[in-house]
Scaffold this active site. Structure first.
Site, PDB file in Angstrom:
ATOM      1  N   LYS A  45     -11.750  -0.829   1.317  1.00 38.86           N
ATOM      2  CA  LYS A  45     -11.678   0.582   0.911  1.00 38.86           C
ATOM      3  C   LYS A  45     -11.267   0.662  -0.549  1.00 38.86           C
ATOM      4  CE  LYS A  45      -7.184   0.881   3.256  1.00 38.86           C
ATOM      5  NZ  LYS A  45      -7.275  -0.363   4.049  1.00 38.86           N
TER       6      LYS A  45
ATOM      7  N   ASP B 237      -1.360   1.746  -4.149  1.00 40.84           N
ATOM      8  CA  ASP B 237      -2.187   0.610  -4.574  1.00 40.84           C
ATOM      9  C   ASP B 237      -3.642   1.018  -4.787  1.00 40.84           C
ATOM     10  OD1 ASP B 237      -2.698   0.882  -1.807  1.00 40.84           O
ATOM     11  OD2 ASP B 237      -3.284  -1.226  -1.643  1.00 40.84           O
TER      12      ASP B 237
ATOM     13  N   ASP C 278      -3.292   6.511  -3.298  1.00 42.91           N
ATOM     14  CA  ASP C 278      -2.016   5.997  -2.803  1.00 42.91           C
ATOM     15  C   ASP C 278      -1.508   4.927  -3.781  1.00 42.91           C
ATOM     16  OD1 ASP C 278      -3.672   3.846  -2.162  1.00 42.91           O
ATOM     17  OD2 ASP C 278      -2.841   3.553  -0.172  1.00 42.91           O
TER      18      ASP C 278
ATOM     19  N   SER D 245       0.818  -1.205   0.000  1.00 45.46           N
ATOM     20  CA  SER D 245       0.000   0.000   0.000  1.00 45.46           C
ATOM     21  C   SER D 245       0.859   1.265   0.000  1.00 45.46           C
ATOM     22  CB  SER D 245      -0.968  -0.022   1.190  1.00 45.46           C
ATOM     23  OG  SER D 245      -1.919   1.012   1.090  1.00 45.46           O
TER      24      SER D 245
END
Length: 620
Positions: A446, A332, A330, A173
């Site tokens: 998310k 990923d 971000d 991430s």
């Protein structure tokens, strides 16, 4: 083992002994099993240089599942992410999935990856994904392996679409460039939680020796059981975005311009397509950050949550292009940061809590437009993690829908959405304060891609009412009460120090006695989900599930401020969150902010003692 394994074992005997029998055994085991020349070379160097402490750190412990799966630095050692530990993890996954799913050979596994790579260890997310696939393919398990990098939400989406047994996303991430991770989704499309995480770890420990075929990456090309889901999933996902797009014709006419940064990660192509699906022209990309770069060379930290300092290129481009709104995914693409230009040309970077207030309002507004009968509201839910703003709770109290809190980490939200959906409930919005949002429930994690398009539509709609995002945020606070929050963290790379800090809190006024004051402020309730204690409950037991593997203590103050201290599940941080929830109509913002600032300072200085404990301070 075969001849190659014997050769590796003989090579390891040439290395000088460390003088520690347990460590020497771990070194020999590593050299016997690892077939990656770069990580073998790393370990050989450490042994040759006599770096015993570093060898112990890398070899004498294993990774455990945190709030986002397995996550660690890339490099040699059982405590790191590398080819061997990914093979071991997937062998354990196979063993556990075979126990749980008699039909595993028809269900299969979904595998995705981001754009991370490290030359020194020979590790890249793509290579680790291919090895993950190889382990399953050599056991005749079908694998849906994406042919190129994808946003993290595509993996759980594919798991649900194909009815797969599980999914694996290779990503770290927004972590630093040295890290990588192994994020696991269960058949329901949510991240794994207990007991699956513990059982998979147990199976990993029982399957540490690599099977000969586990290293055979060529299976990805040669096996008829490998399928590339890229086009199918991308088309289905973009089509399903229509369920959260409410004003497509208005979007097509909007004069607003948007800038998008993908932070050197996976987001560019997918956010472009999502905007077009919503009827917008594609957003203007930040050219220096559009394409994948595993070094994240234009930012000090690949986390858009860090605010204006890491959004510099985006904001300057927006000014040149006369774009009022910046969206940044971000690396990923599961998180989203948003900034808006004020009338005085300065920029407002929204916090995760502020964006949640806007998105929660927007999703409810559109849901009510489509469901005019107030009785329908009874089946509506919104969710948030317990360290996030209570603004959705204020919405629910006034509007008559249901609001629930979960433990930190979207895995708890995803699993709760799954449970609620099974009983006919509809979860229309969920969030965590660290800029993680889910509009609707088409994915159980998310999703920065869909949220970017939703933010653009909300801004376009508000523009027709002569309102900016920030003006609408103030309107929301006027109606539901100001919710002023502060989020910050300290860095601590020493686990014993972290343990000592929280142990002190639990024995502040004597054995088992928590603090009654913080500075001059009286504490009325304490909840400790690590131990299961909650002073506000009649039986003093937490309603939230226990979280024994992480530290989290929440203090409720007499003046209404709620403060939480917790350890991060993915980074060496102690995070602290404070929020003042004012009653509707209370408008003395400066005094509210002053009070919150005082409590936050007292919390940091008295409970964390950063100078004494050598903690590095950071604010978000």
């Amino acid at each position: 083992m075969g001849s190659n394994g014997d050769l590796n074992a003989n090579n390891s005997q040439c290395l000088s002994s460390t003088g520690d029998l347990v460590l020497d055994k771990a070194v020999s085991q590593w050299m016997a099993w690892d077939k990656n020349p770069q990580t073998r070379k790393q370990l050989e160097s450490l042994v040759r240089e006599g770096r015993v402490v570093e060898l112990r750190r890398r070899l004498c412990s294993r990774m455990t599942f945190g709030t986002a799966g397995l996550r660690a630095e890339m490099g040699a050692g059982f405590a790191c992410i590398n080819n061997l530990t990914i093979i071991q993890s997937t062998q354990g996954m196979y063993k556990y999935l075979a126990k749980c799913f008699p039909d595993l050979k028809t269900r299969g596994l979904v595998v995705g990856f981001d754009t991370r790579a490290q030359t020194s260890s020979g590790c890249s997310s793509e290579r680790l994904a291919r090895l993950t696939a190889a382990v399953m393919l050599c056991k005749d398990i079908p694998v849906y392996l994406f042919s190129t990098y994808v946003p993290t939400p595509f993996v759980p989406y594919a798991v649900m679409k194909y009815g797969a047994a599980a999914g694996v996303m290779i990503t770290a991430s927004h972590n630093r460039k040295e890290d990588n991770g192994y994020k696991v989704y269960w058949h329901n499309g949510a991240q794994i939680s207990s007991p699956h995480d513990k059982e998979i770890l147990r199976c990993i420990e029982e399957s540490t020796e690599p099977w000969p075929e586990s290293w055979n990456e060529d299976l990805v090309e040669s096996s008829s059981l490998r399928r590339d889901p890229l086009e199918d999933i991308c088309c289905c996902y973009m089509e399903e975005l229509n369920t959260i797009c409410f004003h497509r014709e208005l979007n097509a006419k909007s004069p607003l311009k948007f800038v998008h940064s993908s932070f050197h990660g996976v987001g560019h192509n997918y956010v472009q397509r999502a905007f077009q699906q919503f009827g917008f022209p594609p957003p203007i990309p930040v050219p220096e950050q559009k394409d994948p770069d595993p070094d994240f060379s234009t930012v000090s930290c690949p986390n858009p949550e860090e605010g204006e300092s890491v959004l510099e290129l985006s904001l300057r481009l927006a000014e040149r292009e006369e774009a009022r709104i910046v969206v940044a995914t971000d690396p990923d693409a599961d998180r989203l940061a948003v900034a808006e230009q004020n009338d005085n040309c300065s920029w407002k970077v929204f916090t995760g809590n502020e964006l949640a207030a806007l998105l929660g309002w927007w999703m409810l507004f559109n849901w009510k437009e489509a469901h005019p009968d107030p009785a329908d509201t009874e089946r509506v839910y919104m969710l948030a993690t317990t360290v996030s703003s209570k603004i959705l709770k204020a919405f629910a109290r006034m509007e008559g829908f249901h609001f629930e809190e979960t433990l930190p980490g979207f895995k708890w939200i995803g699993n709760r959405i799954h449970e609620l959906t099974k009983t006919g409930k509809e979860v229309i919005f969920s969030f965590e304060e660290s800029i993680g949002f889910l509009c609707g429930n088409m994915v159980l994690d998310k999703d920065g891609v869909s949220t970017a398009a939703v933010v653009a539509e909300m801004a376009a709609y508000l523009h027709t009412k002569n309102l900016s995002l920030n003006q609408q945020l103030k309107n929301i606070y006027e109606i539901y009460g100001y919710h002023i929050s502060r989020t910050a963290y300290v860095l601590c790379n020493d686990p014993p120090t972290i343990h000592r800090i929280f142990s002190r809190l639990r024995n502040f006024g004597g054995p088992g006695v928590y603090p009654e004051l913080c500075g001059d402020y009286c504490i009325t309730h304490i909840r400790d989900v690590t131990t299961g204690y909650d002073s506000s409950q009649p039986d003093e037991k937490c309603v939230l599930p226990l979280s024994k593997n992480s530290q989290m203590v929440t203090f409720t103050f007499q003046n209404g401020i709620v403060a939480t201290l917790r350890t991060s599940g993915t980074e060496p941080k102690i995070k602290y969150y404070t929020e003042f929830c004012a009653a509707p109509g209370e408008r003395d913002l400066s005094s509210l902010e002053k009070e919150l600032r005082k409590v936050t300072t007292a919390l940091l200085e008295e409970f964390l003692e950063p100078d004494k404990n050598n903690l590095l301070r950071r604010s978000v």
